[in-house]
Design an enzyme around this catalytic site. Structure first.
Site, short mmCIF file in Angstrom:
data_model
loop_
_atom_site.label_atom_id
_atom_site.label_comp_id
_atom_site.label_asym_id
_atom_site.label_seq_id
_atom_site.Cartn_x
_atom_site.Cartn_y
_atom_site.Cartn_z
N LYS A 157 0.82 -1.26 -0.01
CA LYS A 157 -0.02 -0.19 0.02
C LYS A 157 0.77 1.25 0.03
O LYS A 157 1.52 1.55 0.96
CB LYS A 157 -1.00 -0.13 1.34
N GLY A 200 2.64 4.92 13.57
CA GLY A 200 3.16 3.60 13.97
C GLY A 200 2.51 2.99 15.32
O GLY A 200 2.33 1.83 15.43
N GLY A 260 6.35 5.11 8.29
CA GLY A 260 5.73 6.25 8.34
C GLY A 260 6.03 7.06 9.84
O GLY A 260 7.06 6.58 10.24
N SER A 261 5.06 7.90 10.26
CA SER A 261 5.29 8.51 11.30
C SER A 261 5.06 7.80 12.49
O SER A 261 4.53 6.65 12.63
CB SER A 261 4.22 9.60 11.31
N THR A 262 5.71 8.34 13.56
CA THR A 262 5.58 7.54 14.94
C THR A 262 4.23 7.55 15.49
O THR A 262 3.66 6.44 15.94
CB THR A 262 6.42 8.23 16.26
N GLU A 263 3.25 8.58 15.21
CA GLU A 263 2.11 8.57 15.67
C GLU A 263 1.31 7.42 15.05
O GLU A 263 0.27 6.87 15.68
CB GLU A 263 1.17 9.85 15.20
N GLU A 322 9.31 1.23 10.95
CA GLU A 322 10.36 2.34 10.89
C GLU A 322 9.81 3.57 10.78
O GLU A 322 8.88 4.00 9.81
CB GLU A 322 10.92 2.09 9.38
N GLU A 353 10.24 16.51 15.10
CA GLU A 353 10.54 16.44 13.85
C GLU A 353 9.94 17.28 12.79
O GLU A 353 8.88 17.31 12.83
CB GLU A 353 9.96 14.95 13.38
N CYS A 406 13.54 10.61 6.81
CA CYS A 406 13.35 10.18 7.84
C CYS A 406 14.90 10.54 8.65
O CYS A 406 15.09 10.75 9.70
CB CYS A 406 13.10 8.73 8.02
P1 NAD Z 1 2.22 8.55 7.83
O1 NAD Z 1 2.47 8.04 9.08
O2 NAD Z 1 1.17 9.65 7.83
O3 NAD Z 1 1.91 7.52 6.91
C1 NAD Z 1 2.44 6.49 6.37
C2 NAD Z 1 1.59 5.39 5.84
O4 NAD Z 1 0.73 4.77 6.69
C3 NAD Z 1 0.63 5.85 4.56
O5 NAD Z 1 0.76 4.82 3.41
C4 NAD Z 1 -0.63 5.96 5.12
O6 NAD Z 1 -1.59 5.98 4.08
C5 NAD Z 1 -0.41 4.67 5.99
N1 NAD Z 1 -1.56 5.08 7.40
C6 NAD Z 1 -2.28 6.07 7.71
N2 NAD Z 1 -2.93 5.77 8.81
C7 NAD Z 1 -2.78 4.45 8.79
C8 NAD Z 1 -3.11 3.49 10.11
N3 NAD Z 1 -3.99 3.89 10.98
N4 NAD Z 1 -2.94 2.32 9.87
C9 NAD Z 1 -1.94 1.96 9.07
N5 NAD Z 1 -1.44 2.59 8.09
C10 NAD Z 1 -1.78 3.94 8.03
O7 NAD Z 1 3.55 9.24 7.28
P2 NAD Z 1 3.88 10.12 6.31
O8 NAD Z 1 3.53 11.57 6.81
O9 NAD Z 1 3.30 9.58 4.83
O10 NAD Z 1 5.38 10.02 6.15
C11 NAD Z 1 6.40 10.74 6.96
C12 NAD Z 1 6.78 10.21 8.30
O11 NAD Z 1 7.67 8.85 7.91
C13 NAD Z 1 7.87 10.98 8.97
O12 NAD Z 1 7.65 10.96 10.39
C14 NAD Z 1 9.28 10.13 8.52
O13 NAD Z 1 10.25 10.34 9.57
C15 NAD Z 1 8.71 8.77 8.55
N6 NAD Z 1 9.59 7.96 7.97
C16 NAD Z 1 10.42 6.87 8.27
C17 NAD Z 1 11.08 6.10 7.92
C18 NAD Z 1 12.18 5.25 8.56
O14 NAD Z 1 12.58 4.35 7.81
N7 NAD Z 1 12.31 5.22 9.68
C19 NAD Z 1 11.39 6.30 6.28
C20 NAD Z 1 10.52 7.34 5.95
C21 NAD Z 1 9.66 8.12 6.34
#
Ligand code: NAD
Length: 469
Positions: free
Chosen positions: A167, A223, A218-221, A240, A370, A274
């Site tokens: 996804k 995650g 994705g974001s910590t929130e 991650e 961040e 990230c």
């Molecule tokens: P996000 O958490 O908003 O979204 C990430 C993904 O999760 C998207 O595909 C989104 O549609 C999906 N998503 C949204 N709600 C969900 C839920 N309840 N359950 C499961 N999936 C859900 O993050 P973003 O704004 O797209 O990306 C930016 C963040 O990602 C930053 O915090 C960045 O640091 C982090 N990031 C981390 C790494 C790493 O390897 N540690 C790499 C890249 C980005």
């Protein structure tokens, strides 16, 4: 560009609905992406479950060859994929092309891994340690590096014998969906399903009873929500997550020599990385010199539509993030001095000039959170213990770095930093043969490296009586 399709059970299908995709360089919609309904998610999961028994029993070399075929398709379609990526993500075309190439190289590198089977005797027993695939794995990816981040997950999951639901982020779905079109014939039906969706799709996947593993970036929130959703069926998870990476410049570094690498590490992908440097701590003795060097580079930055090759920086990827970054800049104006950037150029799109905020201390949002955008706070220090404590004060622990001409001194500081990776005289260097993962609230588990298949497999212990000698 309205021919994007979902890949479900080996078939390219329209979504039960669709959504606009915005070009962040113009702020206008330029395409529609298919949006999967809950029913289409169920169909994807059913097909992945049906494909799994045959896929996992295939000799590993067959799965390996499939991954190499995918890599070759990414390479031979790099130009078209890169154009689509720039239009939906905003990054300059040259960076999009590099992203496609790196993505292909990750497919190739991860395809070369193998399971190790250990056998040993223990007090009259013969023990075999094997690994078995988990089943159906979901790969959930954000919008900053849609292709590289999926290729840190998908090849490892598939090689380990799992089938996959991939996804992408709803703001950057098109390049990933195009990969579905390219590989539809390469992998057996159901082995890799690619579905885009509304914001709820991620939560549906996380809670879906037919999915065994969530590999999430994705974001910590989010995650935290993934972990809670996965708990209902005790799914395996790899997370991650976000970071607030500190970089520490020691008193013996050479400001002129390190400035280009510091700048690139902070502003790569417009700071939407990230593992970008998000807090820069510079020894008092070098503070002005480092700030001046970085400001000079920032002032020269060419920003604009990534389709124009003169531009080195594109827009922020989406409007929500753009507004967040502007708030962080306001915070910088309140607590420090904006030495470069700090404003929005005239014209459409989500552009922000690379912004450097100096004379700022810890304890405000710009430093403590961040930013994930083109704004870098630079703080002073004059004592190593103090700066190590400040660097470690964040709840995150993704990356960090130490910059010095003295390797031993840098190493002594590096081992005190609480992060998944600490780089010395560089920041953000990733390679498929080196494990990557976050400490603390930056994640759980690792990707890449020699043990990348472990995150997608379960230890399987065979315990027999040892044959009599
Ligand atoms: P996000 O958490 O908003 O979204 C990430 C993904 O999760 C998207 O595909 C989104 O549609 C999906 N998503 C949204 N709600 C969900 C839920 N309840 N359950 C499961 N999936 C859900 O993050 P973003 O704004 O797209 O990306 C930016 C963040 O990602 C930053 O915090 C960045 O640091 C982090 N990031 C981390 C790494 C790493 O390897 N540690 C790499 C890249 C980005």
């Amino acid at each position: 560009m309205n021919n994007a399709r979902l890949l479900i059970n080996g078939r390219l299908v329209t979504g039960d609905s669709s959504a606009e995709v915005i070009n962040p360089a113009t702020g206008q919609a330029f395409a529609h992406a298919p949006v999967a309904s809950r029913n289409q998610l169920d169909l994807a999961v059913q097909s992945a479950r049906a494909a799994m028994p045959v896929w996992r029993e295939m000799p590993i070399h067959v799965r390996r060859e499939s991954l190499i075929a995918v890599a070759a398709l990414l390479e031979s379609n790099a130009d078209a994929l890169a154009r689509l990526l720039t239009m939906e993500q905003g990054k300059p075309l040259v960076e999009s092309r590099r992203e496609v190439t790196v993505s292909a190289s990750f497919f190739r590198a991860l395809a070369s891994l193998d399971f190790t089977t250990n056998q040993y005797d223990s007090d009259g027993r013969r023990i075999w340690l094997r690994r078995r695939p988990l089943g159906v794995a979901a790969a959930i990816v954000p919008w900053n590096f849609p292709l590289v981040l999926m290729s840190m997950k998908v090849p490892a999951a598939l090689l380990a014998g799992n089938t996959v639901i991939l996804k992408p982020s709803p703001t950057t779905p098109l390049s990933t969906l195009m990969i579905g079109q390219l590989i539809a014939e390469v992998l057996p039906a159901g082995v890799l399903n690619i579905i885009n969706g509304a914001p709820e799709l991620g939560a549906w996947i996380t809670a879906h009873a037919g999915i065994d593993k969530i590999s999430f970036t994705g974001s910590t929130e989010t995650g935290i929500r993934v972990m809670a959703g996965a708990a209902t069926s005790l799914k395996r998870i790899t997370l991650e997550l976000g970071g607030n990476d500190p970089a520490i410049v020691l008193d013996d570094a050479d400001p002129k020599a390190i400035a280009p690498a510091l700048f690139a590490s902070a502003f790569q992908n417009n700071g939407q990385t990230c593992i970008a440097i998000k807090r820069l701590y510079v020894h008092d003795r070098l503070y002005d010199a480092v700030c001046d060097e970085l400001v000079a580079i920032a002032d020269q930055a060419r920003i604009g539509d990534g389709m124009n090759p003169v531009n080195r920086f594109g827009p922020v990827q989406n409007e929500i993030q753009y507004r967040k970054v502007l708030e962080f800049i306001e915070e910088g104006k309140l607590h420090g001095n904006v030495a470069a950037g700090g404003y929005v150029p005239d014209g459409p799109g989500f552009f922000i000039r690379p912004t450097i905020v100096r004379d700022i201390v810890d304890g405000n949002r710009l430093v403590d959170e961040e930013q994930f955008g083109p704004v870098l706070p630079i703080m002073r220090f004059d004592n190593i213990d103090d700066v190590v404590a400040r660097a470690n004060r964040s709840p995150h622990g993704l990356g960090s770095s130490v910059w010095s001409c003295n390797a031993a001194k840098a190493h002594d500081v590096a081992i005190r930093l609480e992060a998944g990776t600490v780089w010395i005289n560089k920041h953000g260097d990733l390679s498929p043969d080196i494990p990557f993962g976050g400490a603390r609230m930056s994640g759980i588990g690792t990707e890449l490296g020699p043990h990348a298949l472990d995150e997608f497999s379960q230890l399987h212990v065979i315990n027999a009586n040892a044959p009599a000698t």
